[in-house]
Design an enzyme around this catalytic site. Sequence first.
Site, PDB file in Angstrom:
ATOM      1  N   HIS A  59     -18.069  76.179 -61.548  1.00 26.32           N
ATOM      2  CA  HIS A  59     -16.678  76.544 -61.339  1.00 26.32           C
ATOM      3  C   HIS A  59     -16.595  77.468 -60.155  1.00 26.32           C
ATOM      4  O   HIS A  59     -17.383  78.412 -60.074  1.00 26.32           O
ATOM      5  CB  HIS A  59     -16.125  77.245 -62.588  1.00 26.32           C
ATOM      6  CG  HIS A  59     -14.695  77.646 -62.445  1.00 26.32           C
ATOM      7  ND1 HIS A  59     -13.663  76.729 -62.473  1.00 26.32           N
ATOM      8  CD2 HIS A  59     -14.114  78.844 -62.231  1.00 26.32           C
ATOM      9  CE1 HIS A  59     -12.518  77.365 -62.312  1.00 26.32           C
ATOM     10  NE2 HIS A  59     -12.760  78.647 -62.159  1.00 26.32           N
ATOM     11  N   GLY A  63     -33.173  47.375 -34.255  1.00 25.38           N
ATOM     12  CA  GLY A  63     -32.808  48.372 -35.270  1.00 25.38           C
ATOM     13  C   GLY A  63     -31.707  47.939 -36.204  1.00 25.38           C
ATOM     14  O   GLY A  63     -31.441  48.613 -37.196  1.00 25.38           O
ATOM     15  N   GLY A  64     -31.023  46.847 -35.872  1.00 23.14           N
ATOM     16  CA  GLY A  64     -30.049  46.299 -36.803  1.00 23.14           C
ATOM     17  C   GLY A  64     -28.659  46.896 -36.707  1.00 23.14           C
ATOM     18  O   GLY A  64     -28.393  47.802 -35.914  1.00 23.14           O
TER      19      GLY A  64
END
Lengths: 465, 465
Positions: free
Chosen positions: A443, A39-40
């Site tokens: 806002h 999976g790294g």
Amino acid sequence: MPESSHVDLCLIGSGSANSIPDDRFDDWSIALVEGGTFGGTCLNVGCIPTKMYVHPADLARTPEHAGPLGVDLTLDRVRWADVRDRVFGRIDPISAAGERYRAESRNIRLFRQQARFVGDARLRLDDGTEITADRFVIAAGSRVRIASADGLADTPYETSDTVMRLPELPRSMIIVGGGYVAAEFAHVFSAYGTEVTLVARGKALLRQEDAEISSRFTEAMGRRVDLRLQHTLRATRRAERGVEVDVDGPDGPATLTADVLLLATGRIPNGDRLDLDRTGVTLDDDGYVVVDEHQQTGHPGIFALGDVSSHHQLKHVANHEARVVQHNLLHPDAMIASDHRYVPHAVFSSPQVASVGLTEEQAFEQGIGYVVGQTAYASTAYGWALGETGEHVVKLLADPATGLLLGAHLIGPDASSLIQPLIQAMSFGQAAPDVARGQYWIHPAMAEVVENALLALPLDGRSAE
Amino acid sequence: MPESSHVDLCLIGSGSANSIPDDRFDDWSIALVEGGTFGGTCLNVGCIPTKMYVHPADLARTPEHAGPLGVDLTLDRVRWADVRDRVFGRIDPISAAGERYRAESRNIRLFRQQARFVGDARLRLDDGTEITADRFVIAAGSRVRIASADGLADTPYETSDTVMRLPELPRSMIIVGGGYVAAEFAHVFSAYGTEVTLVARGKALLRQEDAEISSRFTEAMGRRVDLRLQHTLRATRRAERGVEVDVDGPDGPATLTADVLLLATGRIPNGDRLDLDRTGVTLDDDGYVVVDEHQQTGHPGIFALGDVSSHHQLKHVANHEARVVQHNLLHPDAMIASDHRYVPHAVFSSPQVASVGLTEEQAFEQGIGYVVGQTAYASTAYGWALGETGEHVVKLLADPATGLLLGAHLIGPDASSLIQPLIQAMSFGQAAPDVARGQYWIHPAMAEVVENALLALPLDGRSAE
């Protein structure tokens, strides 16, 4: 006699390259070679688990933020084992499931071994198996760079590969490094209650950032840890309890002690472990595989992507490159180029940092004309709600002729999300005044600090409205 | 005998209109008429103070979020008086300073009175002073709508104008209303420790939102307060301690008691108090001043903006309209139009909600073809860090023919900031696949949930990469 096989495609590395084979590859024979955890880096020891430690750290620091706003919170404790087990209880099964899925694929054969090239487009695994392929994708990633110091071989130390799995929270920790890995773990462990000493060679932390950001970050972190800037590591040794570390700094030598030593001194690409010269693939001076805009190496049909070839060493870059390589494998006569124009990154420390494009120093050095717009979170309505005091800012650089953004640098809450409209503006060539005034900004949302920084750029030709 | 004066410009209302006179108006004679608190709703009783109460509420709720992640926090107390005094210690001086600044302006005369039109372009103040002007800007805002109930006149009650200044935190509160004001105060007071009963007429809260969002929000709030949906207010009375409120619900009548009654049943525009018919300005059926695309009323030279004329009743819309009016006052021969195409809004409750464009119900009713893409925060890496469980989502609607976004609806952390790239995409006509893939999204930032929702839209013609 060792097996030998020929496939249509050989993928080296199970991280980003693992996303390449989709249903369009169903009639390709594919070899997937992975000698480490499936999976790294990102999934197992990088982006994902670290953020799962960072968020609890953010939570653990809530009391000091909340007090001045009238909310009394007490941090009773951080349950280290529970944090750890939540993280790896989630991640380890994903890695295992990913591996199982590939192991069961009809057209993909998974080889759980290290490998080296032994000839032209010819790979040999540790067990002697040889694989030849019409196409290769080199996505072997990177590994932790280990600092050098006398005695280190006999000193127990941790790296980002191991420190998240410690059996218990250390009472004290020496972290060596001044980059993002050191910055994130300094935040995590100090917030959890560990006494952190941070040893960095440079005059500031996060020195790749815009100097304004680096300076603000260094100041903030200096209030939380014992920060030793301009210090170099000389020697380390095992102590009765934990470790002793000899450092040299501006005021002379010193010896530091702690339960745990964490080395966070960068990462290096794994191309040097593949004997790439045997197949005509070259590395640059920093050890990265050299690729063209199609992610193709000097050897036609051999592609590379991710940390092994990208100086960025970022998962979102690797993902992008994997999509480019995927396309180019499927359409060799209509290859597309990868886009490395506006690559953002974030440091998930506290304060959070996010950045894209040129720093002011880079613009200056490159002789690029620029104007600066800077706004503090504290000057916005949401900043009032947050009790901001002016330390956190959005700093923008723009081309005074066109109004196009050259760089964006954020330090403060949610920086990694707030930066997105700026990445979007740069990627699509939208001028700062248009981005500010051509859309509504809610806002009083936190994003108003970005709007205000855009308006703070001293640009002529503001749109009529 | 009452004074009479003629000015170049008369501004009615000191909220958004107060931003109009900049140095370009230095040679205009200007009257500024304000009968209430100087600075308008947003600053004094609206957006800004409410968010300064909401953030401490978010902080007060940290313990329940942190526990499952391994961080034990205790909420000791919310110091109501300190929260309140921080808010108004900040805001009241801003209002006062704004008033002083205008009172001292050389070319602006400030009239601290209510006013009504008594003839064509002729305004009479409460003290009899008459003002005529070449141009008027009607920006008189809106006021709290008071629900009707037997006995209300003799019952003590609060509104959003007063409730933030309570001398102490009530032990219990009945909030009447199902919109954003009720939703925000229900979050604030319940987080601070007040027992909240929320009485709403509808079957759900936030019914103007996309039904998916409204439903998810209602469910979440229902876990925090005593939620009485489909209940109407019949009668109120003063009780020995606090108030008694008779309501009628699906299960018949009931009587509720609490320390404090908060009416949060909407806002109505103030145009009805200005005798606008005397000057040829008309109101629509809902009482809003009718304006054209230049913000001009039926009477040339009389402009209107903000809550008095905008169904949106949002400060960012009023600000935009004030800039349009400012331009049109300065350039009567080259007027610009206001842009009300993609007006976002947010509800700063918990969970947070943000939205822009069409809801699914609106798209369906209007017969507009659409596809839906929806992604849960829980499915992203940052969602794992947050411990998300699937309740929070980004829901997008797009035109299947063009890929352009029709609407975006978010419920979850930082929704009001995460929505910005989607507002940007809609405002600049960027198709969803391009927005997803034409820029980098930092991994693993929270904004990835937006990227993934864009990718979840079932659209053809995805860009090549």
